[in-house]
Design an enzyme around this catalytic site. Structure first.
Site, mmCIF file in Angstrom:
data_model
loop_
_atom_site.group_PDB
_atom_site.id
_atom_site.type_symbol
_atom_site.label_atom_id
_atom_site.label_comp_id
_atom_site.label_asym_id
_atom_site.label_seq_id
_atom_site.Cartn_x
_atom_site.Cartn_y
_atom_site.Cartn_z
ATOM 1 N N LYS A 58 0.861 -1.188 0.000
ATOM 2 C CA LYS A 58 0.000 0.000 0.000
ATOM 3 C C LYS A 58 0.896 1.237 0.000
ATOM 4 O O LYS A 58 1.724 1.421 0.893
ATOM 5 C CB LYS A 58 -0.897 0.000 1.229
ATOM 6 C CG LYS A 58 -1.743 1.265 1.329
ATOM 7 C CD LYS A 58 -2.774 1.159 2.428
ATOM 8 C CE LYS A 58 -3.568 2.444 2.545
ATOM 9 N NZ LYS A 58 -4.585 2.365 3.591
ATOM 10 N N LYS A 101 -2.274 -1.491 -3.850
ATOM 11 C CA LYS A 101 -3.117 -0.300 -3.801
ATOM 12 C C LYS A 101 -2.247 0.942 -3.878
ATOM 13 O O LYS A 101 -1.255 0.988 -3.160
ATOM 14 C CB LYS A 101 -3.889 -0.345 -2.481
ATOM 15 C CG LYS A 101 -4.707 0.883 -2.203
ATOM 16 C CD LYS A 101 -5.366 0.728 -0.858
ATOM 17 C CE LYS A 101 -6.061 2.024 -0.532
ATOM 18 N NZ LYS A 101 -6.420 2.120 0.845
HETATM 19 C C1 PBG Z 1 -7.065 3.725 5.474
HETATM 20 C C2 PBG Z 1 -7.595 3.423 4.145
HETATM 21 C C3 PBG Z 1 -7.516 4.316 3.075
HETATM 22 C C4 PBG Z 1 -8.135 3.718 1.993
HETATM 23 C C5 PBG Z 1 -8.606 2.465 2.402
HETATM 24 N N1 PBG Z 1 -8.236 2.295 3.763
HETATM 25 C C6 PBG Z 1 -6.990 5.699 3.010
HETATM 26 C C7 PBG Z 1 -5.660 6.022 3.484
HETATM 27 O O1 PBG Z 1 -4.759 5.182 3.569
HETATM 28 O O2 PBG Z 1 -5.485 7.196 3.799
HETATM 29 C C8 PBG Z 1 -8.229 4.375 0.663
HETATM 30 C C9 PBG Z 1 -9.211 3.886 -0.277
HETATM 31 C C10 PBG Z 1 -9.542 4.784 -1.394
HETATM 32 O O3 PBG Z 1 -8.909 5.839 -1.638
HETATM 33 O O4 PBG Z 1 -10.483 4.425 -2.100
HETATM 34 N N2 PBG Z 1 -6.954 2.772 6.387
#
Ligand code: PBG
Length: 330
Positions: free
Chosen positions: A200, A255
């Site tokens: 991520k 992601k």
């Molecule tokens: C945070 C989380 C995020 C997303 C999913 N879980 C945002 C972040 O890391 O700030 C992002 C998903 C998206 O942008 O659709 N735990």
């Protein structure tokens, strides 16, 4: 005169009609591959629109149950549910995340019993619950890794007890998969699936999601670069994923999606285990807003999802799951 060799291989033969093209298509998308992310809140309104994500809503329990009926009818079998927490309930350490009376756990319980066949994915992370919007606990201006894991472990058990099919740690703390896995094993949840957000990245594509859960104003000018990955790196993604698999992850995820297809392909080829991709909020917003303006054809969404399949995704989290499923049913 030299006789020119005319092509005996004519690539266009297999492109001559839609049926022939479909016959030789290497990748397909069906509703089994689509996971719809949903935002679940505790407000009196059933469904409240999210400005930066056209077509996506924050739902209360009645709203989410209606939406789930529609999704099931459309053929969607999996959803990822994220809590939207009232700012009064947020604090420095995300206390409400481990409150057994949290509306989210009660709601998941009810959803799990009303929709027993649905695959319910819930997020393990503190950002919806913290007043600063970070995924972990802040001590001396730093995200405290091991202290955060203690809370995440407790949160995981509550999510598992509530009836999640899959829990998905999205926090990027080091070592959390192993700790969560053994904690859940010791509490009678040896069958729970762990989908780890293994690779991520600290991405600017998450903006609309942070608006949706209300963490963007809380984050202010800070960022998540001390725990989420540097978008310049790919070797690091392999190492991150190897660790999560070793610690007990069943499924791994990359992601964001579209700008990271090289990472997706590398991870899938390297590990050959179930690998998901997340077409994140910013990607969805870019495409849908351009479609709504008439600047892009609406088929651009299906195109991008097939590209995820081509790169090796076994399933895709996408805000367009429902609309694409409806489109495919036509
Ligand atoms: C945070 C989380 C995020 C997303 C999913 N879980 C945002 C972040 O890391 O700030 C992002 C998903 C998206 O942008 O659709 N735990």
């Amino acid at each position: 005169m030299i006789k020119r060799e005319f092509p005996s291989t004519r690539m266009r033969r297999l492109r001559q009609s839609e049926v022939v093209r479909n016959l030789v298509s290497e990748n397909h998308l069906n509703t089994n591959d689509l996971i719809q992310p949903l935002f679940f809140t505790n407000t009196p309104e059933q469904s409240e629109a999210i400005d930066s994500m056209p077509g996506i809503f924050r739902h209360n329990l009645d709203g989410i149950k209606r939406e789930l009926e529609d999704l099931v009818t459309a053929g969607i079998k999996s959803v990822a549910i994220f809590p939207v927490i009232d700012s009064d309930q947020k604090d420095e350490v995300g206390t409400y995340a481990i409150n057994e009376n949290n509306f989210f756990y009660a709601g998941i319980k009810e959803i799990a019993s009303s929709f027993p066949d649905l695959v319910l994915i819930t997020d393990v992370a503190l950002d919806p619950y913290t007043s600063h919007g970070h995924d972990g606990i802040v001590i001396d201006d730093k995200i405290a890794n091991d202290k955060t894991i203690e809370v995440l472990t407790h949160q995981s058990l509550l999510l598992a007890d509530a009836g999640s099919t899959i829990i998905a740690p999205s926090d990027m703390m080091d070592g959390r998969i192993g700790v969560i896995r053994s904690y859940l094993d010791n509490h009678g949840h040896e069958d729970i699936v762990i989908l780890s957000y293994a690779a991520k990245y600290a991405s600017y594509f998450y903006g609309p999601f942070r608006d949706a859960v209300g963490s963007s104003t809380n984050l202010g000018k800070t960022n998540k670069k001390t725990y989420q990955m540097n978008y310049a790196n790919i070797d690091e993604a392999i190492q991150e994923t190897a660790l999560d698999i070793q610690e007990g992850a069943d499924i791994v995820m990359v992601k964001p999606g579209l700008a990271y297809l090289d990472v997706l392909k590398t991870i899938k080829e390297h590990f050959r285990i179930p690998t998901f991709a997340y077409q994140v909020s910013g990607e969805y917003s870019m495409l849908v807003n351009a479609i709504n303006k008439g600047w892009l054809d609406k088929n651009v969404m299906l195109e991008s999802l097939i590209c995820f399949k081509r790169a090796g995704a076994d399933a895709i989290l996408t805000y367009a799951a429902k609309s694409i499923a409806l489109e495919m049913n036509k």
